[in-house]
Motif scaffolding. Structure first.
Motif, PDB file in Angstrom:
ATOM      1  N   LEU A   1       0.699  -0.122  13.077  1.00  0.00           N
ATOM      2  CA  LEU A   1       0.044  -0.870  12.006  1.00  0.00           C
ATOM      3  C   LEU A   1      -1.018   0.000  11.333  1.00  0.00           C
ATOM      4  CD1 LEU A   1      -0.372  -3.485  10.397  1.00  0.00           C
ATOM      5  CD2 LEU A   1      -1.936  -4.231  12.218  1.00  0.00           C
ATOM      6  N   THR A   2      -1.758   0.776  12.121  1.00  0.00           N
ATOM      7  CA  THR A   2      -2.767   1.655  11.508  1.00  0.00           C
ATOM      8  C   THR A   2      -2.106   2.704  10.632  1.00  0.00           C
ATOM      9  OG1 THR A   2      -2.934   2.562  13.738  1.00  0.00           O
ATOM     10  CG2 THR A   2      -4.949   1.801  12.768  1.00  0.00           C
ATOM     11  N   TYR A   3      -0.987   3.232  11.052  1.00  0.00           N
ATOM     12  CA  TYR A   3      -0.268   4.200  10.219  1.00  0.00           C
ATOM     13  C   TYR A   3       0.192   3.543   8.920  1.00  0.00           C
ATOM     14  CZ  TYR A   3      -0.106   8.425  13.005  1.00  0.00           C
ATOM     15  OH  TYR A   3      -0.444   9.581  13.638  1.00  0.00           O
ATOM     16  N   GLU A   4       0.698   2.331   9.031  1.00  0.00           N
ATOM     17  CA  GLU A   4       1.161   1.614   7.846  1.00  0.00           C
ATOM     18  C   GLU A   4       0.005   1.357   6.885  1.00  0.00           C
ATOM     19  OE1 GLU A   4       2.890  -2.817   7.030  1.00  0.00           O
ATOM     20  OE2 GLU A   4       3.728  -1.720   8.730  1.00  0.00           O
ATOM     21  N   LEU A   5      -1.116   0.882   7.412  1.00  0.00           N
ATOM     22  CA  LEU A   5      -2.284   0.610   6.567  1.00  0.00           C
ATOM     23  C   LEU A   5      -2.824   1.885   5.938  1.00  0.00           C
ATOM     24  CD1 LEU A   5      -4.121  -2.005   8.788  1.00  0.00           C
ATOM     25  CD2 LEU A   5      -2.833  -2.430   6.685  1.00  0.00           C
ATOM     26  N   ASN A   6      -2.882   2.965   6.714  1.00  0.00           N
ATOM     27  CA  ASN A   6      -3.359   4.247   6.175  1.00  0.00           C
ATOM     28  C   ASN A   6      -2.441   4.743   5.065  1.00  0.00           C
ATOM     29  OD1 ASN A   6      -5.681   4.506   7.728  1.00  0.00           O
ATOM     30  ND2 ASN A   6      -4.583   5.493   9.396  1.00  0.00           N
ATOM     31  N   ARG A   7      -1.137   4.599   5.268  1.00  0.00           N
ATOM     32  CA  ARG A   7      -0.176   5.018   4.242  1.00  0.00           C
ATOM     33  C   ARG A   7      -0.372   4.205   2.965  1.00  0.00           C
ATOM     34  NH1 ARG A   7       5.452   3.057   5.524  1.00  0.00           N
ATOM     35  NH2 ARG A   7       4.422   1.173   4.837  1.00  0.00           N
ATOM     36  N   ASP A   8      -0.470   2.899   3.125  1.00  0.00           N
ATOM     37  CA  ASP A   8      -0.639   2.024   1.968  1.00  0.00           C
ATOM     38  C   ASP A   8      -1.959   2.302   1.255  1.00  0.00           C
ATOM     39  OD1 ASP A   8       1.778   0.959   2.747  1.00  0.00           O
ATOM     40  OD2 ASP A   8       0.930  -0.932   3.493  1.00  0.00           O
ATOM     41  N   PHE A   9      -3.012   2.565   2.029  1.00  0.00           N
ATOM     42  CA  PHE A   9      -4.318   2.847   1.443  1.00  0.00           C
ATOM     43  C   PHE A   9      -4.287   4.162   0.666  1.00  0.00           C
ATOM     44  CE2 PHE A   9      -8.738   4.527   1.878  1.00  0.00           C
ATOM     45  CZ  PHE A   9      -9.351   3.577   1.068  1.00  0.00           C
ATOM     46  N   ARG A  10      -3.653   5.184   1.236  1.00  0.00           N
ATOM     47  CA  ARG A  10      -3.545   6.468   0.542  1.00  0.00           C
ATOM     48  C   ARG A  10      -2.728   6.326  -0.748  1.00  0.00           C
ATOM     49  NH1 ARG A  10      -3.630   8.472   5.809  1.00  0.00           N
ATOM     50  NH2 ARG A  10      -1.422   8.663   6.076  1.00  0.00           N
ATOM     51  N   GLU A  11      -1.644   5.553  -0.699  1.00  0.00           N
ATOM     52  CA  GLU A  11      -0.841   5.313  -1.903  1.00  0.00           C
ATOM     53  C   GLU A  11      -1.674   4.617  -2.968  1.00  0.00           C
ATOM     54  OE1 GLU A  11       2.625   3.109  -0.703  1.00  0.00           O
ATOM     55  OE2 GLU A  11       3.531   4.857   0.294  1.00  0.00           O
ATOM     56  N   HIS A  12      -2.490   3.667  -2.554  1.00  0.00           N
ATOM     57  CA  HIS A  12      -3.353   2.959  -3.504  1.00  0.00           C
ATOM     58  C   HIS A  12      -4.357   3.919  -4.125  1.00  0.00           C
ATOM     59  CE1 HIS A  12      -5.898  -0.131  -5.238  1.00  0.00           C
ATOM     60  NE2 HIS A  12      -6.927   0.405  -4.613  1.00  0.00           N
ATOM     61  N   LEU A  13      -4.966   4.757  -3.313  1.00  0.00           N
ATOM     62  CA  LEU A  13      -5.930   5.720  -3.837  1.00  0.00           C
ATOM     63  C   LEU A  13      -5.276   6.706  -4.801  1.00  0.00           C
ATOM     64  CD1 LEU A  13      -8.112   6.643  -0.708  1.00  0.00           C
ATOM     65  CD2 LEU A  13      -8.741   5.212  -2.666  1.00  0.00           C
ATOM     66  N   ASN A  14      -4.084   7.139  -4.481  1.00  0.00           N
ATOM     67  CA  ASN A  14      -3.392   8.111  -5.318  1.00  0.00           C
ATOM     68  C   ASN A  14      -2.868   7.503  -6.612  1.00  0.00           C
ATOM     69  OD1 ASN A  14      -3.854  10.185  -3.499  1.00  0.00           O
ATOM     70  ND2 ASN A  14      -1.938   9.812  -2.394  1.00  0.00           N
ATOM     71  N   SER A  15      -2.724   6.182  -6.653  1.00  0.00           N
ATOM     72  CA  SER A  15      -2.212   5.531  -7.860  1.00  0.00           C
ATOM     73  C   SER A  15      -3.310   5.318  -8.897  1.00  0.00           C
ATOM     74  CB  SER A  15      -1.568   4.201  -7.521  1.00  0.00           C
ATOM     75  OG  SER A  15      -2.553   3.259  -7.124  1.00  0.00           O
ATOM     76  N   ASN A  16      -4.553   5.495  -8.498  1.00  0.00           N
ATOM     77  CA  ASN A  16      -5.671   5.286  -9.446  1.00  0.00           C
ATOM     78  C   ASN A  16      -6.059   6.551 -10.170  1.00  0.00           C
ATOM     79  OD1 ASN A  16      -5.874   2.580  -8.825  1.00  0.00           O
ATOM     80  ND2 ASN A  16      -7.277   2.940  -7.155  1.00  0.00           N
TER      81      ASN A  16
END
Length: 141
Positions: A126-141
């Motif tokens: 779950l932490t890997y999933e959240l970290n991946r999603d968070f990084r994708e969100h940061l990179n999309s901005n």
């Protein structure tokens, strides 16, 4: 029991989308239960109670916190998650403090997965999933 307001119905619908169900029992008790994790967010009893109180300022509230069902966590599930996130056995050994022989027995089926070991793997991935999603969100901005 009195009729729900439009705002109460909308709040209940919004919480349902977030994995939190609010119902009113026959005796009028407001039951709030976190059924699913959305974005890995887990609420404790006090937090659930406050959310119900925000919608229903009066009344008896019963809270039911999230309970992990580990039945679906198998060696195959672990291997699929390892592949999905590019995780190697050495990563698990170092990051989860398993010794090499224990991990080998777990992943080969030589040692059964206990509930606590299944929960460990669930929250680890779950932490890997959240970290991946968070990084994708940061990179999309």
């Amino acid at each position: 029991m009195k009729q729900l307001t439009k705002e109460q119905k909308q709040s209940i619908a919004n919480y349902k989308k977030a994995g939190i169900e609010i119902t009113i029992s026959e005796n009028g008790t407001i039951v709030i239960e976190q059924k699913r994790l959305i974005n890995g967010y887990i609420l404790n009893q006090k937090e659930l109670h406050q959310r119900a109180r925000d919608i229903f300022p009066e009344g008896i509230i019963k809270t039911i916190v999230f309970s992990l069902n580990v039945d679906s966590i198998t060696v195959e599930w672990i291997n699929a998650k390892m592949e999905e996130f590019g995780i190697k056995r050495n990563d698990l050994i170092k990051q989860l403090a398993f010794d090499k022989s224990t991990l080998s027995l777990l992943l080969s089926g030589g040692r059964g997965l206990t509930k606590s070991v299944k929960a460990t793997f669930f929250y680890y991935f779950l932490t890997y999933e959240l970290n991946r999603d968070f990084r994708e969100h940061l990179n999309s901005n």
